[in-house]
Design an enzyme around this catalytic site. Structure first.
Site, PDB file in Angstrom:
ATOM      1  N   CYS A  80       3.865   3.409  20.173  1.00 22.29           N
ATOM      2  CA  CYS A  80       4.914   3.083  21.146  1.00 22.29           C
ATOM      3  C   CYS A  80       6.272   3.037  20.449  1.00 22.29           C
ATOM      4  CB  CYS A  80       4.639   1.729  21.793  1.00 22.29           C
ATOM      5  SG  CYS A  80       3.073   1.651  22.681  1.00 22.29           S
ATOM      6  N   GLY A 113      -2.575  -6.393  -0.215  1.00 21.65           N
ATOM      7  CA  GLY A 113      -3.101  -7.739  -0.086  1.00 21.65           C
ATOM      8  C   GLY A 113      -3.149  -8.289   1.329  1.00 21.65           C
ATOM      9  N   HIS A 114      -2.157  -7.960   2.142  1.00 23.23           N
ATOM     10  CA  HIS A 114      -2.095  -8.596   3.462  1.00 23.23           C
ATOM     11  C   HIS A 114      -3.190  -8.130   4.402  1.00 23.23           C
ATOM     12  CE1 HIS A 114      -0.254  -5.531   6.266  1.00 23.23           C
ATOM     13  NE2 HIS A 114      -0.002  -4.952   5.101  1.00 23.23           N
ATOM     14  N   ASN A 139      -7.044   3.328   9.489  1.00 20.19           N
ATOM     15  CA  ASN A 139      -6.541   2.042   9.965  1.00 20.19           C
ATOM     16  C   ASN A 139      -6.658   1.879  11.471  1.00 20.19           C
ATOM     17  OD1 ASN A 139      -4.464   4.157   9.555  1.00 20.19           O
ATOM     18  ND2 ASN A 139      -3.152   2.742  10.683  1.00 20.19           N
ATOM     19  N   THR A 163      10.977  -7.532 -12.311  1.00 13.97           N
ATOM     20  CA  THR A 163      10.368  -8.840 -12.541  1.00 13.97           C
ATOM     21  C   THR A 163       9.226  -9.073 -11.559  1.00 13.97           C
ATOM     22  OG1 THR A 163      12.484  -9.710 -13.317  1.00 13.97           O
ATOM     23  CG2 THR A 163      10.804 -11.321 -12.658  1.00 13.97           C
ATOM     24  N   GLY A 212       0.803  -1.210   0.000  1.00 11.23           N
ATOM     25  CA  GLY A 212       0.000   0.000   0.000  1.00 11.23           C
ATOM     26  C   GLY A 212       0.835   1.258   0.000  1.00 11.23           C
ATOM     27  N   THR A 213       1.951   1.227   0.692  1.00  8.92           N
ATOM     28  CA  THR A 213       2.831   2.398   0.739  1.00  8.92           C
ATOM     29  C   THR A 213       3.338   2.755  -0.648  1.00  8.92           C
ATOM     30  OG1 THR A 213       3.527   2.041   3.037  1.00  8.92           O
ATOM     31  CG2 THR A 213       5.034   3.271   1.618  1.00  8.92           C
TER      32      THR A 213
END
Length: 391
Positions: free
Chosen positions: A324, A198-199, A149, A235, A71-72
């Protein structure tokens, strides 16, 4: 000790069907998709299938999907493209609750950029009138996160995109935490760029995508070979791309089968169990404008750091509402942007469920949270600092 995982806004477990789809491309189907022999052609076909799955997931055209590493990268590439499209435009409008991938990139890579950050109210939502007034003739891009988030609060993306379009300005949304939880239809809003990762919905880490609407300007962020139709060199990570495609297909199936409502049911069950047994528990942000899987709560006279230590010892994974770092704890900037004081911010936690959680886990998790909150309160004098349990 078994683990109950309720931090699905941080990352998710790879779905078994996703792993199964990926496995051949981690073993025998290892061909470079740019080669001309059958082994490589099969890898290329797998990428094409994944692109079709992701485009269907977003209701986009296949040529509008660019695979990225995360995403970054997707956020960075969208900002980079917008600023390169018309170099005389050096102004960006965003919000005070964006992911750091948006603001830090613009500030560090292009120091001459002027950035206007829209505030949010105590519900965590922007003012659309403020957005409209913030857009100038030299505004290159408006970028607004679809769903935060930390809090799960959703912004009025459809309305915002229409305002931006009327001002003849490019619009990007970071939909990383929204994708897979709610329906995303790029045909319903004039969005130029949209980022996913995706994660966050049961694909592996290391793979994301950027939606680039046909006709919107795009400048390659990575320069080299002609992969991704010349939009991203390097690739292709075939196995990860296959995993993203399968995860998108499964998420689309879940959402079309009341998956959003099922997530909300698990979240609401968790909250009901907690609020029934704990006084001084509060929601943070607008309950009606949040993701169906996300609960952001604060507990009076409880330090979130203490709560995380105790819940972790009992095998429950949740997240603190505060950032933190080594030897230092600070109130969440998201909570501060919403107008909450330090005490409320430091007592906040995020609970985020997924389709892979069960009602049994939800009930066990709520019991763990209740017992840990009660233990902290029994040991902590009112208005005192954290107890600091040894883990």
């Amino acid at each position: 000790m078994s683990v109950i995982y309720l931090d699905n806004n941080a990352t998710t477990k790879v779905h078994p069907e996703v792993f199964q789809a990926m496995e051949p491309y981690l073993r025998d189907e290892f061909g470079n998709p740019s080669t001309g022999y059958d082994l490589g052609k099969r890898s290329n076909e797998a990428i094409n299938k994944a692109r079709e799955q992701v485009s269907s997931f977003l209701n986009a055209n296949e040529e509008e999907i660019v695979f990225t590493s995360c995403g970054t990268e997707s956020d960075n590439a969208a900002i980079y493209s917008a600023l390169n499209a018309k170099t005389e435009k050096r102004h960006i409008v965003t919000t005070s609750v964006e992911h750091s991938a948006v603001i830090l990139f613009a500030k560090s890579m292009m120091p001459n950029i002027e950035i206007t950050e829209l505030g949010v109210n105590s519900d965590g939502v922007i003012d659309l009138n403020e957005l409209e007034n913030a857009i100038r003739k030299d505004t290159a891009l408006v970028t607004i996160m679809w769903a935060n988030n930390e809090t799960g609060i959703c912004q009025p993306i459809h309305e915002a995109a229409k305002i931006v379009q009327a001002k003849n300005t490019l619009f990007h949304t970071d939909a990383v935490n929204a994708a897979g939880k709610i329906n995303i239809d790029t045909n319903k809003s004039p969005i130029d760029f949209l980022s996913i990762s995706g994660h966050k919905f049961h694909a592996p880490k290391g793979i994301g995508a950027l939606f680039v609407r046909s006709g919107s300007p795009f400048s390659p962020f990575l320069i080299g070979g002609g992969q991704e139709n010349g939009k991203r060199a390097g690739t292709e990570a075939v196995a990860q791309i296959v995993g993203l495609g399968k995860a998108a297909e499964l998420a689309q199936q879940r959402i079309s089968s009341n998956g959003t409502e099922k997530l909300a049911s698990l979240r609401d069950r968790l909250e009901k169990n907690i609020f029934k047994k704990i006084e001084g528990a509060h929601h943070n942000g607008c309950q009606k404008r949040r993701l169906p899987n996300t609960s952001h709560l604060s507990f009076e006279n409880v330090d979130a750091g203490d709560l995380l230590i105790l819940t972790n010892e009992k095998g429950l994974c949740i997240a603190s509402g505060s950032a933190c770092s080594t030897g230092k704890r600070e109130p969440s900037r998201i909570m501060k942007a919403m107008g909450y004081d330090d005490e409320r911010a430091m007592s906040s936690v995020r609970l985020s469920v997924s389709s892979m959680n069960t009602e049994k886990e939800i009930d066990e998790a709520s019991e763990i949270i209740v017992s840990c909150v009660k233990k902290i309160r029994s040991l902590r004098p009112k208005d005192a600092g954290p107890v600091i349990f040894a883990s």
